[in-house]
Design a protein around this motif. Structure first.
Motif, mmCIF file in Angstrom:
data_model
loop_
_atom_site.group_PDB
_atom_site.id
_atom_site.type_symbol
_atom_site.label_atom_id
_atom_site.label_comp_id
_atom_site.label_asym_id
_atom_site.label_seq_id
_atom_site.Cartn_x
_atom_site.Cartn_y
_atom_site.Cartn_z
ATOM 1 N N MET A 151 46.273 25.682 -39.166
ATOM 2 C CA MET A 151 47.584 25.301 -38.748
ATOM 3 C C MET A 151 48.403 24.764 -39.919
ATOM 4 N N ILE A 152 47.729 24.225 -40.949
ATOM 5 C CA ILE A 152 48.435 23.673 -42.106
ATOM 6 C C ILE A 152 48.518 24.736 -43.188
ATOM 7 N N ARG A 153 49.652 24.816 -43.828
ATOM 8 C CA ARG A 153 49.818 25.727 -44.956
ATOM 9 C C ARG A 153 49.384 25.011 -46.212
ATOM 10 N N SER A 154 48.561 25.630 -46.995
ATOM 11 C CA SER A 154 48.133 25.013 -48.244
ATOM 12 C C SER A 154 49.228 25.161 -49.289
ATOM 13 N N GLY A 155 49.337 24.154 -50.139
ATOM 14 C CA GLY A 155 50.290 24.193 -51.215
ATOM 15 C C GLY A 155 51.736 24.041 -50.795
ATOM 16 N N ALA A 213 52.079 21.925 -33.057
ATOM 17 C CA ALA A 213 51.681 20.678 -33.724
ATOM 18 C C ALA A 213 52.541 19.518 -33.240
ATOM 19 N N LEU A 214 53.837 19.758 -33.107
ATOM 20 C CA LEU A 214 54.757 18.732 -32.620
ATOM 21 C C LEU A 214 54.415 18.324 -31.191
ATOM 22 N N VAL A 215 54.154 19.302 -30.332
ATOM 23 C CA VAL A 215 53.812 19.006 -28.933
ATOM 24 C C VAL A 215 52.503 18.224 -28.858
ATOM 25 N N LEU A 216 51.491 18.655 -29.606
ATOM 26 C CA LEU A 216 50.199 17.967 -29.593
ATOM 27 C C LEU A 216 50.328 16.526 -30.087
ATOM 28 N N ALA A 217 51.053 16.345 -31.182
ATOM 29 C CA ALA A 217 51.221 14.993 -31.728
ATOM 30 C C ALA A 217 52.011 14.102 -30.768
ATOM 31 N N THR A 218 53.054 14.643 -30.147
ATOM 32 C CA THR A 218 53.859 13.865 -29.210
ATOM 33 C C THR A 218 53.053 13.484 -27.974
ATOM 34 N N CYS A 219 52.284 14.428 -27.443
ATOM 35 C CA CYS A 219 51.446 14.131 -26.271
ATOM 36 C C CYS A 219 50.374 13.093 -26.603
ATOM 37 N N THR A 220 49.782 13.209 -27.790
ATOM 38 C CA THR A 220 48.788 12.226 -28.224
ATOM 39 C C THR A 220 49.409 10.840 -28.303
ATOM 40 N N ALA A 221 50.578 10.748 -28.915
ATOM 41 C CA ALA A 221 51.251 9.455 -29.040
ATOM 42 C C ALA A 221 51.589 8.872 -27.674
ATOM 43 N N GLY A 222 52.091 9.707 -26.769
ATOM 44 C CA GLY A 222 52.445 9.229 -25.433
ATOM 45 C C GLY A 222 51.239 8.749 -24.650
ATOM 46 N N PHE A 274 53.570 23.702 -41.793
ATOM 47 C CA PHE A 274 52.692 24.185 -40.736
ATOM 48 C C PHE A 274 52.996 25.643 -40.413
ATOM 49 N N ARG A 275 51.956 26.395 -40.125
ATOM 50 C CA ARG A 275 52.156 27.780 -39.674
ATOM 51 C C ARG A 275 52.785 27.805 -38.286
ATOM 52 N N HIS A 276 52.361 26.878 -37.435
ATOM 53 C CA HIS A 276 52.846 26.793 -36.058
ATOM 54 C C HIS A 276 53.303 25.350 -35.793
ATOM 55 N N PRO A 277 54.497 24.987 -36.259
ATOM 56 C CA PRO A 277 54.929 23.596 -36.151
ATOM 57 C C PRO A 277 55.211 23.121 -34.728
ATOM 58 N N LEU A 278 55.677 23.994 -33.854
ATOM 59 C CA LEU A 278 56.001 23.531 -32.500
ATOM 60 C C LEU A 278 54.759 23.112 -31.728
ATOM 61 N N GLY A 289 51.424 4.650 -36.273
ATOM 62 C CA GLY A 289 52.355 4.549 -37.399
ATOM 63 C C GLY A 289 52.050 5.574 -38.476
ATOM 64 N N SER A 290 50.769 5.851 -38.679
ATOM 65 C CA SER A 290 50.402 6.866 -39.676
ATOM 66 C C SER A 290 50.745 8.269 -39.199
ATOM 67 N N LEU A 291 50.817 8.462 -37.897
ATOM 68 C CA LEU A 291 51.172 9.767 -37.331
ATOM 69 C C LEU A 291 52.680 10.043 -37.423
ATOM 70 N N THR A 292 53.475 9.006 -37.453
ATOM 71 C CA THR A 292 54.932 9.138 -37.410
ATOM 72 C C THR A 292 55.535 10.007 -38.514
ATOM 73 N N PRO A 293 55.123 9.883 -39.775
ATOM 74 C CA PRO A 293 55.754 10.711 -40.821
ATOM 75 C C PRO A 293 55.336 12.181 -40.811
ATOM 76 N N LEU A 294 54.415 12.580 -39.936
ATOM 77 C CA LEU A 294 53.878 13.940 -39.972
ATOM 78 C C LEU A 294 54.929 15.010 -39.738
ATOM 79 N N LEU A 295 55.690 14.914 -38.675
ATOM 80 C CA LEU A 295 56.698 15.936 -38.343
ATOM 81 C C LEU A 295 58.045 15.239 -38.151
ATOM 82 N N THR A 296 58.791 15.093 -39.228
ATOM 83 C CA THR A 296 60.073 14.398 -39.122
ATOM 84 C C THR A 296 61.251 15.347 -38.965
ATOM 85 N N ARG A 297 61.051 16.621 -39.359
ATOM 86 C CA ARG A 297 62.081 17.649 -39.183
ATOM 87 C C ARG A 297 61.394 18.931 -38.734
#
Length: 175
Positions: A1-5, A26-35, A20-24, A143-151
């Motif tokens: 899921m992560i692009r190298s380099g 990743a965004l959904v998974l991270a948001t659901c985890t946080a919630g 990320f190859r598939h950012p959406l 807090g460490s998860l927050t900077p992962l997907l900012t845009r």
């Protein structure tokens, strides 16, 4: 899921499509985890580990006797800001690290520590001190998860439901 380099970006946050190859997903998974973790923490400790705006509210009404778990909110708020700041600093282009890998590794380590502490401290059942420690440990993880997907796709995205002020304060304090 992560692009190298993938480039870490300049002064603007890196768009997740560059990291990320598939950012959406990743965004959904991270948001659901946080919630889910935020709901768990609120029900167990009486404070949020992701929703720092809620914790700021609890800090306002807590000392007046309206929210007895306000020390957990204070610990969570401070730990969240510190963690977001440290991970943001670690991800900076000057550090030369692969940004998403640093963020994911920091989050995984913090979540494992939080899980172990949860079991060791009986999910905060044994008093306010245990809940303060657990609230802070959970906030470090989120807090460490927050900077992962900012845009994502050029749009500002937020994984955790927190005030931007908390994250920015942590980032500036660490830098």
């Amino acid at each position: 899921m992560i692009r190298s380099g993938a480039p870490a970006g300049g002064s603007q946050p890196t768009d997740s499509y560059r990291e990320f190859r598939h950012p959406l997903p990743a965004l959904v998974l991270a948001t659901c985890t946080a919630g889910a973790l935020d709901a768990f923490a609120f029900l167990r400790y009486g404070a949020f580990v992701a929703n720092q705006s809620g914790n700021a509210l609890f800090l306002g009404i807590g000392p007046a006797g309206e929210h007895p778990a306000w020390p957990v909110s204070a610990a969570s708020l401070l730990a969240f800001a510190a963690s977001a700041g440290v991970v943001s600093w670690l991800r900076s282009p000057a550090r030369g690290a692969k940004a998403p890998l640093v963020d994911i590794a920091a989050t995984e380590v913090a979540m494992i520590i939080w899980a172990v502490l949860n079991v060791a401290l009986s999910y905060g059942r044994h008093g306010p001190t245990a809940r303060v420690v657990l609230g802070a440990a959970g906030a470090v993880a989120l807090g460490s998860l927050t900077p992962l997907l900012t845009r994502t796709a050029g749009t500002h995205t937020t994984i955790t439901y927190q005030s931007g002020t908390t994250t920015k304060t942590g980032e500036h304090a660490v830098r």
